[in-house]
Design a protein around this motif. Structure first.
Motif, PDB file in Angstrom:
ATOM      1  N   THR A 142       6.927  -2.587   5.061  1.00  0.00           N
ATOM      2  CA  THR A 142       7.974  -1.615   4.756  1.00  0.00           C
ATOM      3  C   THR A 142       8.562  -1.874   3.385  1.00  0.00           C
ATOM      4  OG1 THR A 142       8.461  -1.463   7.118  1.00  0.00           O
ATOM      5  CG2 THR A 142      10.113  -0.591   5.597  1.00  0.00           C
ATOM      6  N   ARG A 143       8.724  -3.124   3.041  1.00  0.00           N
ATOM      7  CA  ARG A 143       9.222  -3.462   1.703  1.00  0.00           C
ATOM      8  C   ARG A 143       8.243  -2.977   0.641  1.00  0.00           C
ATOM      9  NH1 ARG A 143      12.493  -8.901   2.173  1.00  0.00           N
ATOM     10  NH2 ARG A 143      12.080  -8.944  -0.031  1.00  0.00           N
ATOM     11  N   ARG A 144       6.961  -3.112   0.917  1.00  0.00           N
ATOM     12  CA  ARG A 144       5.937  -2.637  -0.025  1.00  0.00           C
ATOM     13  C   ARG A 144       6.027  -1.119  -0.183  1.00  0.00           C
ATOM     14  NH1 ARG A 144       2.568  -3.862  -4.225  1.00  0.00           N
ATOM     15  NH2 ARG A 144       1.151  -2.122  -4.330  1.00  0.00           N
ATOM     16  N   ARG A 145       6.276  -0.416   0.921  1.00  0.00           N
ATOM     17  CA  ARG A 145       6.420   1.043   0.842  1.00  0.00           C
ATOM     18  C   ARG A 145       7.646   1.438   0.025  1.00  0.00           C
ATOM     19  NH1 ARG A 145       5.198   0.674   6.573  1.00  0.00           N
ATOM     20  NH2 ARG A 145       2.960   0.963   6.783  1.00  0.00           N
ATOM     21  N   LEU A 146       8.706   0.656   0.113  1.00  0.00           N
ATOM     22  CA  LEU A 146       9.893   0.914  -0.708  1.00  0.00           C
ATOM     23  C   LEU A 146       9.573   0.748  -2.194  1.00  0.00           C
ATOM     24  CD1 LEU A 146      12.608  -0.896   1.421  1.00  0.00           C
ATOM     25  CD2 LEU A 146      12.512   1.563   0.941  1.00  0.00           C
ATOM     26  N   VAL A 147       8.843  -0.304  -2.517  1.00  0.00           N
ATOM     27  CA  VAL A 147       8.450  -0.528  -3.911  1.00  0.00           C
ATOM     28  C   VAL A 147       7.529   0.596  -4.377  1.00  0.00           C
ATOM     29  CG1 VAL A 147       7.156  -2.073  -5.456  1.00  0.00           C
ATOM     30  CG2 VAL A 147       8.802  -3.023  -3.818  1.00  0.00           C
ATOM     31  N   ASP A 148       6.595   0.996  -3.523  1.00  0.00           N
ATOM     32  CA  ASP A 148       5.687   2.091  -3.878  1.00  0.00           C
ATOM     33  C   ASP A 148       6.447   3.399  -4.094  1.00  0.00           C
ATOM     34  OD1 ASP A 148       3.532   0.386  -3.759  1.00  0.00           O
ATOM     35  OD2 ASP A 148       2.887   1.041  -1.762  1.00  0.00           O
ATOM     36  N   LEU A 149       7.462   3.633  -3.285  1.00  0.00           N
ATOM     37  CA  LEU A 149       8.284   4.829  -3.468  1.00  0.00           C
ATOM     38  C   LEU A 149       9.010   4.764  -4.807  1.00  0.00           C
ATOM     39  CD1 LEU A 149       9.522   7.496  -2.535  1.00  0.00           C
ATOM     40  CD2 LEU A 149      11.242   6.149  -1.276  1.00  0.00           C
ATOM     41  N   HIS A 150       9.521   3.597  -5.146  1.00  0.00           N
ATOM     42  CA  HIS A 150      10.185   3.448  -6.442  1.00  0.00           C
ATOM     43  C   HIS A 150       9.210   3.718  -7.577  1.00  0.00           C
ATOM     44  CE1 HIS A 150      11.781   1.277  -9.964  1.00  0.00           C
ATOM     45  NE2 HIS A 150      12.912   1.850  -9.571  1.00  0.00           N
ATOM     46  N   ARG A 151       7.997   3.213  -7.448  1.00  0.00           N
ATOM     47  CA  ARG A 151       6.979   3.469  -8.475  1.00  0.00           C
ATOM     48  C   ARG A 151       6.685   4.955  -8.587  1.00  0.00           C
ATOM     49  NH1 ARG A 151       2.313   0.268  -6.535  1.00  0.00           N
ATOM     50  NH2 ARG A 151       1.212   1.817  -7.748  1.00  0.00           N
ATOM     51  N   LEU A 152       6.595   5.642  -7.458  1.00  0.00           N
ATOM     52  CA  LEU A 152       6.342   7.084  -7.481  1.00  0.00           C
ATOM     53  C   LEU A 152       7.472   7.805  -8.208  1.00  0.00           C
ATOM     54  CD1 LEU A 152       4.689   9.585  -6.436  1.00  0.00           C
ATOM     55  CD2 LEU A 152       6.290   9.596  -4.515  1.00  0.00           C
ATOM     56  N   LEU A 153       8.710   7.491  -7.847  1.00  0.00           N
ATOM     57  CA  LEU A 153       9.854   8.152  -8.466  1.00  0.00           C
ATOM     58  C   LEU A 153       9.991   7.796  -9.938  1.00  0.00           C
ATOM     59  CD1 LEU A 153      12.534   7.811  -5.636  1.00  0.00           C
ATOM     60  CD2 LEU A 153      11.036   9.759  -6.135  1.00  0.00           C
ATOM     61  N   SER A 154       9.507   6.620 -10.314  1.00  0.00           N
ATOM     62  CA  SER A 154       9.541   6.192 -11.713  1.00  0.00           C
ATOM     63  C   SER A 154       8.399   6.781 -12.518  1.00  0.00           C
ATOM     64  CB  SER A 154       9.454   4.665 -11.805  1.00  0.00           C
ATOM     65  OG  SER A 154      10.522   4.061 -11.139  1.00  0.00           O
ATOM     66  N   LEU A 155       7.523   7.510 -11.842  1.00  0.00           N
ATOM     67  CA  LEU A 155       6.319   8.068 -12.471  1.00  0.00           C
ATOM     68  C   LEU A 155       5.487   6.949 -13.082  1.00  0.00           C
ATOM     69  CD1 LEU A 155       7.903  11.171 -14.211  1.00  0.00           C
ATOM     70  CD2 LEU A 155       6.784  11.078 -11.983  1.00  0.00           C
ATOM     71  N   ASP A 156       5.385   5.837 -12.335  1.00  0.00           N
ATOM     72  CA  ASP A 156       4.704   4.649 -12.822  1.00  0.00           C
ATOM     73  C   ASP A 156       3.674   4.182 -11.804  1.00  0.00           C
ATOM     74  OD1 ASP A 156       4.071   2.399 -14.340  1.00  0.00           O
ATOM     75  OD2 ASP A 156       5.631   1.205 -13.385  1.00  0.00           O
ATOM     76  N   PRO A 157       2.632   4.962 -11.569  1.00  0.00           N
ATOM     77  CA  PRO A 157       1.645   4.524 -10.585  1.00  0.00           C
ATOM     78  C   PRO A 157       0.720   3.470 -11.166  1.00  0.00           C
ATOM     79  CG  PRO A 157       0.903   6.532 -11.589  1.00  0.00           C
ATOM     80  CD  PRO A 157       2.297   6.241 -12.155  1.00  0.00           C
ATOM     81  N   VAL A 158       0.273   2.585 -10.323  1.00  0.00           N
ATOM     82  CA  VAL A 158      -0.765   1.634 -10.688  1.00  0.00           C
ATOM     83  C   VAL A 158      -1.970   2.031  -9.856  1.00  0.00           C
ATOM     84  CG1 VAL A 158      -1.483  -0.774 -10.667  1.00  0.00           C
ATOM     85  CG2 VAL A 158       0.901  -0.178 -11.147  1.00  0.00           C
ATOM     86  N   VAL A 159      -2.928   2.653 -10.497  1.00  0.00           N
ATOM     87  CA  VAL A 159      -4.095   3.138  -9.783  1.00  0.00           C
ATOM     88  C   VAL A 159      -5.135   2.028  -9.767  1.00  0.00           C
ATOM     89  CG1 VAL A 159      -5.895   4.894  -9.722  1.00  0.00           C
ATOM     90  CG2 VAL A 159      -3.606   5.487 -10.481  1.00  0.00           C
ATOM     91  N   ASP A 160      -5.524   1.639  -8.578  1.00  0.00           N
ATOM     92  CA  ASP A 160      -6.574   0.648  -8.439  1.00  0.00           C
ATOM     93  C   ASP A 160      -7.543   1.116  -7.366  1.00  0.00           C
ATOM     94  OD1 ASP A 160      -5.359   0.110  -5.992  1.00  0.00           O
ATOM     95  OD2 ASP A 160      -4.431  -1.741  -6.671  1.00  0.00           O
ATOM     96  N   GLU A 161      -8.398   0.238  -6.899  1.00  0.00           N
ATOM     97  CA  GLU A 161      -9.413   0.644  -5.940  1.00  0.00           C
ATOM     98  C   GLU A 161      -8.827   1.075  -4.597  1.00  0.00           C
ATOM     99  OE1 GLU A 161     -11.734  -2.764  -4.300  1.00  0.00           O
ATOM    100  OE2 GLU A 161     -10.524  -3.901  -5.727  1.00  0.00           O
ATOM    101  N   PHE A 162      -7.606   0.687  -4.294  1.00  0.00           N
ATOM    102  CA  PHE A 162      -7.003   1.020  -3.017  1.00  0.00           C
ATOM    103  C   PHE A 162      -6.102   2.244  -3.071  1.00  0.00           C
ATOM    104  CE2 PHE A 162      -7.635  -3.617  -2.956  1.00  0.00           C
ATOM    105  CZ  PHE A 162      -8.612  -3.656  -1.971  1.00  0.00           C
ATOM    106  N   GLU A 163      -5.848   2.767  -4.243  1.00  0.00           N
ATOM    107  CA  GLU A 163      -4.949   3.908  -4.378  1.00  0.00           C
ATOM    108  C   GLU A 163      -5.696   5.115  -4.909  1.00  0.00           C
ATOM    109  OE1 GLU A 163      -1.127   3.311  -6.129  1.00  0.00           O
ATOM    110  OE2 GLU A 163      -1.249   1.173  -5.797  1.00  0.00           O
ATOM    111  N   PRO A 164      -5.322   6.311  -4.460  1.00  0.00           N
ATOM    112  CA  PRO A 164      -5.990   7.506  -4.959  1.00  0.00           C
ATOM    113  C   PRO A 164      -5.591   7.801  -6.397  1.00  0.00           C
ATOM    114  CG  PRO A 164      -4.142   8.105  -3.573  1.00  0.00           C
ATOM    115  CD  PRO A 164      -4.274   6.591  -3.504  1.00  0.00           C
ATOM    116  N   ASP A 165      -6.391   8.607  -7.045  1.00  0.00           N
ATOM    117  CA  ASP A 165      -6.077   9.061  -8.389  1.00  0.00           C
ATOM    118  C   ASP A 165      -4.896  10.013  -8.315  1.00  0.00           C
ATOM    119  OD1 ASP A 165      -6.085   9.782 -11.038  1.00  0.00           O
ATOM    120  OD2 ASP A 165      -7.760  11.177 -10.827  1.00  0.00           O
ATOM    121  N   LEU A 166      -3.854   9.744  -9.062  1.00  0.00           N
ATOM    122  CA  LEU A 166      -2.638  10.548  -9.000  1.00  0.00           C
ATOM    123  C   LEU A 166      -2.533  11.522 -10.162  1.00  0.00           C
ATOM    124  CD1 LEU A 166      -0.173   7.743  -7.892  1.00  0.00           C
ATOM    125  CD2 LEU A 166      -1.344   9.409  -6.467  1.00  0.00           C
TER     126      LEU A 166
END
Length: 137
Positions: free
Chosen positions: A63-87
């Motif tokens: 859940t903490r990881r999801r919070l950080v991921d949400l912050h990254r989304l809102l910051s428009l700062d995705p880190v695209v790697d092999e586990f994440e889709p192309d945004l």
């Protein structure tokens, strides 16, 4: 329609209580902001997080990881790697729009929440070390 998160929790985890209170106050705005950036997928991300918080008894690592991921989304700062889709399909946002100011405020508040959770971790770790030292004596 969003259901309210419980703000009076039976959990002994103060971090979970803080996150629940934050989402009780800002949950709808966070859904709207994530939807503005990532359409239905962004809204669904926040709704899943809120559902997890509603059922949780403690704030776990996932859940903490999801919070950080949400912050990254809102910051428009995705880190695209092999586990994440192309945004690259994100909706473009006009920097002059009034939604951008609200998005920035929500992002800052979420960051403050993440810092608060980290400080509560440090306080809890210090208490655990003090109790161990007291037990050893």
């Amino acid at each position: 329609m969003l259901r309210n998160l419980p703000t009076k929790t039976l959990s002994a985890d103060p971090r979970l209580a803080s996150v629940r209170a934050h989402f009780a106050e800002h949950g709808t705005a966070l859904c709207n902001a994530a939807g503005l950036i990532d359409a239905d997928a962004g809204t669904a991300r926040v709704l899943r997080l809120m559902s997890t918080l509603r059922e949780a008894s403690r704030l776990d690592r996932a859940t903490r990881r999801r919070l950080v991921d949400l912050h990254r989304l809102l910051s428009l700062d995705p880190v695209v790697d092999e586990f994440e889709p192309d945004l690259s399909f994100w909706s473009p946002i006009d920097p002059a729009s009034p939604e951008v100011e609200e998005l920035c405020l929500l992002t800052d508040r979420l960051y403050d929440l993440l810092v608060e959770i980290g400080e509560l971790d440090e306080d809890q770790d210090a208490l655990a070390l003090a109790l161990r030292a007291q037990d050893a004596a």
